[in-house]
Every structure is written in C-alpha cells, then in structure tokens.
Scaffold this motif. Structure first.
Motif, PDB file in Angstrom:
ATOM      1  N   SER A 150       7.837  54.475 -22.771  1.00 12.81           N
ATOM      2  CA  SER A 150       7.272  53.344 -23.417  1.00 12.81           C
ATOM      3  C   SER A 150       8.535  52.497 -24.133  1.00 12.81           C
ATOM      4  N   THR A 151       8.114  51.529 -24.623  1.00 12.57           N
ATOM      5  CA  THR A 151       9.039  50.627 -25.547  1.00 12.57           C
ATOM      6  C   THR A 151       9.640  51.605 -26.582  1.00 12.57           C
ATOM      7  N   GLU A 152       8.856  52.384 -27.269  1.00 15.75           N
ATOM      8  CA  GLU A 152       9.081  53.267 -28.207  1.00 15.75           C
ATOM      9  C   GLU A 152      10.000  54.486 -27.915  1.00 15.75           C
ATOM     10  N   GLN A 153       9.937  54.753 -26.618  1.00 13.79           N
ATOM     11  CA  GLN A 153      10.786  55.623 -26.099  1.00 13.79           C
ATOM     12  C   GLN A 153      12.097  55.656 -25.352  1.00 13.79           C
ATOM     13  N   ILE A 154      12.536  54.246 -25.883  1.00 14.32           N
ATOM     14  CA  ILE A 154      13.748  53.735 -24.789  1.00 14.32           C
ATOM     15  C   ILE A 154      14.904  54.396 -25.360  1.00 14.32           C
ATOM     16  N   THR A 155      14.988  54.984 -26.395  1.00 13.38           N
ATOM     17  CA  THR A 155      16.120  55.764 -26.825  1.00 13.38           C
ATOM     18  C   THR A 155      16.550  56.933 -25.776  1.00 13.38           C
ATOM     19  N   GLN A 156      15.463  57.299 -24.906  1.00 15.30           N
ATOM     20  CA  GLN A 156      15.450  58.343 -24.060  1.00 15.30           C
ATOM     21  C   GLN A 156      16.594  57.818 -22.705  1.00 15.30           C
ATOM     22  N   ALA A 157      16.801  56.313 -22.818  1.00 16.54           N
ATOM     23  CA  ALA A 157      17.726  55.910 -21.459  1.00 16.54           C
ATOM     24  C   ALA A 157      19.366  56.018 -22.236  1.00 16.54           C
ATOM     25  N   ASP A 158      19.525  56.210 -23.246  1.00 14.28           N
ATOM     26  CA  ASP A 158      21.142  56.282 -23.560  1.00 14.28           C
ATOM     27  C   ASP A 158      21.896  57.248 -22.843  1.00 14.28           C
ATOM     28  N   ALA A 159      22.962  56.749 -22.410  1.00 17.21           N
ATOM     29  CA  ALA A 159      24.076  57.358 -21.765  1.00 17.21           C
ATOM     30  C   ALA A 159      25.465  56.656 -22.017  1.00 17.21           C
ATOM     31  N   ASP A 160      26.352  56.998 -21.377  1.00 20.13           N
ATOM     32  CA  ASP A 160      27.763  56.335 -21.366  1.00 20.13           C
ATOM     33  C   ASP A 160      27.387  54.726 -20.976  1.00 20.13           C
ATOM     34  N   TRP A 161      26.578  54.941 -19.602  1.00 18.37           N
ATOM     35  CA  TRP A 161      26.350  53.559 -18.976  1.00 18.37           C
ATOM     36  C   TRP A 161      24.805  53.475 -18.924  1.00 18.37           C
ATOM     37  N   ILE A 162      24.373  52.265 -18.973  1.00 23.08           N
ATOM     38  CA  ILE A 162      22.916  51.957 -18.625  1.00 23.08           C
ATOM     39  C   ILE A 162      23.023  50.741 -17.834  1.00 23.08           C
ATOM     40  N   LEU A 163      22.665  51.085 -16.207  1.00 21.75           N
ATOM     41  CA  LEU A 163      22.422  50.012 -15.258  1.00 21.75           C
ATOM     42  C   LEU A 163      21.000  49.622 -15.145  1.00 21.75           C
ATOM     43  N   ILE A 164      20.678  48.355 -15.122  1.00 20.05           N
ATOM     44  CA  ILE A 164      19.427  47.729 -15.396  1.00 20.05           C
ATOM     45  C   ILE A 164      18.834  47.011 -14.125  1.00 20.05           C
ATOM     46  N   GLY A 165      17.827  47.100 -13.518  1.00 16.23           N
ATOM     47  CA  GLY A 165      17.169  46.632 -12.495  1.00 16.23           C
ATOM     48  C   GLY A 165      15.788  45.891 -13.109  1.00 16.23           C
ATOM     49  N   THR A 166      15.243  44.874 -12.180  1.00 16.43           N
ATOM     50  CA  THR A 166      14.103  44.127 -12.566  1.00 16.43           C
ATOM     51  C   THR A 166      13.511  44.002 -11.376  1.00 16.43           C
ATOM     52  N   TYR A 167      12.134  44.441 -11.146  1.00 12.23           N
ATOM     53  CA  TYR A 167      11.723  44.215 -10.094  1.00 12.23           C
ATOM     54  C   TYR A 167      10.270  43.233 -10.391  1.00 12.23           C
ATOM     55  N   GLY A 168      10.438  42.069  -9.225  1.00 11.72           N
ATOM     56  CA  GLY A 168       9.321  41.221  -9.477  1.00 11.72           C
ATOM     57  C   GLY A 168       9.562  40.158 -10.650  1.00 11.72           C
ATOM     58  N   ASN A 169       8.672  39.746 -11.101  1.00 10.45           N
ATOM     59  CA  ASN A 169       8.727  38.645 -12.166  1.00 10.45           C
ATOM     60  C   ASN A 169       8.956  39.273 -13.640  1.00 10.45           C
ATOM     61  N   GLN A 170      10.115  38.942 -14.174  1.00  8.96           N
ATOM     62  CA  GLN A 170      10.335  39.436 -15.355  1.00  8.96           C
ATOM     63  C   GLN A 170       9.647  39.536 -16.432  1.00  8.96           C
TER      64      GLN A 170
END
Length: 334
Positions: free
Chosen positions: A259-279
């Motif tokens: 969830s938006t509130e859990q986004i700290t789970q994504a932390d790393a040296d690098w975060i590479l971001i993809g977007t599927y469909g309509n942003q």
C-alpha cells in the motif's frame, strides 16, 4: 461472438484471481500469488518439447495442454502474448497475428519493425477468434494462464502449443516455442549468449560501483502497487546477473503488493520503476508525491529511476532480457 465474449470473460476472471493477494496483517506486504501450481511451473515446463530431430516433421510437441502434432514447418504463426512475440522475433520469424497485453496494445518499441506488420488479434485476455481463423495460421502459441478456456477452439483453427504461464519460466517457454518451430539450436545459442551477458553485467556493475547494489523493481498498476520478486521475469534477470534484491522482494513468488503506507518496503540501493497502463489509474502520483517516498535512501541518493514497462515487465523473452541488461548497466553506472 457471444461465445467468444464469454470465453474472454472467463479468462479475465481467472487471470484476476491468479493475480490476487492473500489476506495478511496490514503492516506486512501481501504476496501477489502467481496462481495455481505457480511454484511448480518451472519444473513442469522443463518436461515440455519434442523428441523430433532437427528438420523432422511431423513432430509431436508436449506442452501445458497435452500433446500437439505439428505437421509441417510453421510459416504462419499467431502469438498470443508478449513473450511469444519476443520469442518468434528472436528466432527470425515475423508472426501473422499478435495479441497485445491489455495495458500496452501496440507493438513494443524494443521490437519495432522486426516483427513486420502482424494483424492485431485482440488483447491477451480478449482474443478475437474470428480474426485468428481468417489469418489461416499453421501454428498458434500462447499460455495456459492466459487462454486455457479458448484452447479447444484455437486447436480447431491450427496446431496450438501452450506454455504453463508467462513470466519467470521465460527460458523454458522459449525452448518450447523453438521446438515447435524447429529452431531449438538457435534458441539455445541465444539463451547462452544472454546468460554470459548477464554475468558480465553483474561483474561490470560491481567493478564500477564497488559493490553489488540491491535493486527493487517497483511497478505501479491500476489497483495495485507491486515489488517484483524472485519468480518474475525481471527477478530471474537480476538473479542471473548476481544482483540482489532487498529483503521485502526476497519471496519465492511473483511479487509482493504494498500500500502507499507500506512503500518504505521498497527501499534499496536502487529503485527502478515501471508503470502499466494509464498512470492516472495507479497510485504512482500519490506514492511519489507522498512524504514517505522522500525518506527512502534510494530517493535521497537520486537512485529512483523510471524504466520501460513494456521491456522490463512485459517483454518476457530473450530480446527484452538483453535490452534490460543494457539498460541496467547504463542506469546504474552512468
């Protein structure tokens, strides 16, 4: 047409169910389960293929739906997903028909004109069987996950060969498609070259940055935000390159959903971001504009970068994998 629509709806329902998340406490990310027999897909796929010798036709192909006899060398091939499109183009074949992912309904940029001008036969979960029949294919290739309900009707049109699913089994799927096309030697050479490239990329990144950085693959989709894990296309590429993912992504499945509130789970040296469909139909703007995003170490270091969704997440084949490796090197070492 009503039967076609009914079949499409059934496949769509199955696909949504396969991508659903498990019930977990709100403070923990949920596993985006790959569906029934997901974990066994690789082992099952390893038994697929043919005993036919090079150049031998008819040949019997063992695949996810049983066995199919391919009477002659295929010349008019219809592909039902991005992975199969990648596979046939990598083997020098221009398909006569292609089904595009629902969120990316055009020819992938990384393939460009190498596929020729195939007919659009619908979305991966909404195939147009009438259009497929009119193309008079001599081989149809796809996956059980995407189109199991339509398999009987597709088989009436032409010999049809299905992998279990797209995704982390992409190498096995490539070998299966190549077996049906009598191009197994070519496929093995392409896989070997890719694996050597992946190893070199990991070594080059370590040499130029001083370590093997952790990498999160964050993807925004309508209704869900995912951290792709070990049993995903991009997960296998990172493993082959020897580039680790952070703890949150170290699950033996497709992805974890946060969830938006859990986004700290994504932390790393690098975060590479993809977007599927309509942003605008995803949580991307909310997450990237939120206060938690700014606290992440990768964001503070300027190491959160967008990547091409159609290549990194939808490519699902050796051509996309090679493109990912090239992009990965440029992104992390530039």
């Amino acid at each position: 047409m009503s039967n076609i629509r009914t079949a499409a709806l059934l496949v769509a329902a199955l696909t949504l169910a396969a991508c659903g998340q498990t019930d977990t406490p709100s403070d923990k990310p949920a596993v985006a389960q790959g569906g029934a027999e997901f974990g066994q897909a690789g082992e099952k796929s390893a038994g697929f293929g043919t005993d036919a010798k090079p150049g031998q036709f008819p040949r019997t192909i063992k695949h996810a739906m049983g066995e199919t006899v391919v009477e002659k060398r295929p010349e008019r091939v219809v592909v039902l997903d991005g992975g199969e499109l990648d596979n046939v183009v990598a083997l020098g074949i221009k398909p006569v028909g292609v089904a595009y992912p629902d969120g990316a309904p055009t020819m992938p940029t990384y393939i460009g004109d190498k596929a020729g001008s195939p007919e659009n036969v619908g979305g991966t979960t909404s195939l147009n069987l009438e259009t497929i029949a009119k193309l008079q294919p001599d081989l149809i290739i796809g996956s059980q996950l995407r189109a199991e309900q339509q398999y009987p009707k597709l088989s009436e049109i032409a010999p049809t060969v299905f992998a279990v699913r797209p995704g982390y089994t992409w190498k096995e799927n490539f070998r299966l498609n190549a077996a049906a096309l009598d191009k197994s030697a070519e496929a093995e050479k392409l896989i070997s070259d890719y694996e050597a490239h992946a190893k070199q990329v990991g070594e080059d990144i370590e040499s130029r940055t001083g370590k093997r950085p952790t990498i999160t693959m964050l993807r925004f989709m309508p209704g869900k935000t995912r951290l792709y894990a070990k049993k995903s296309f991009i997960g296998t590429i990172l493993i082959d390159a020897g580039l680790p993912q952070p703890p949150a992504s170290q699950v033996d499945d497709l992805a974890v959903e946060v969830s938006t509130e859990q986004i700290t789970q994504a932390d790393a040296d690098w975060i590479l971001i993809g977007t599927y469909g309509n942003q605008t139909k995803t949580a991307q703007d909310q997450v990237l504009g939120g206060p938690l995003w700014q606290t992440l170490n990768a964001v503070k270091a300027g190491h959160a970068k967008p990547v091409s969704d159609e290549t990194w997440f939808l490519g699902l084949g050796v051509l996309a994998a090679e493109e990912v490796l090239t992009d990965l090197t440029k992104t992390i070492t530039s």
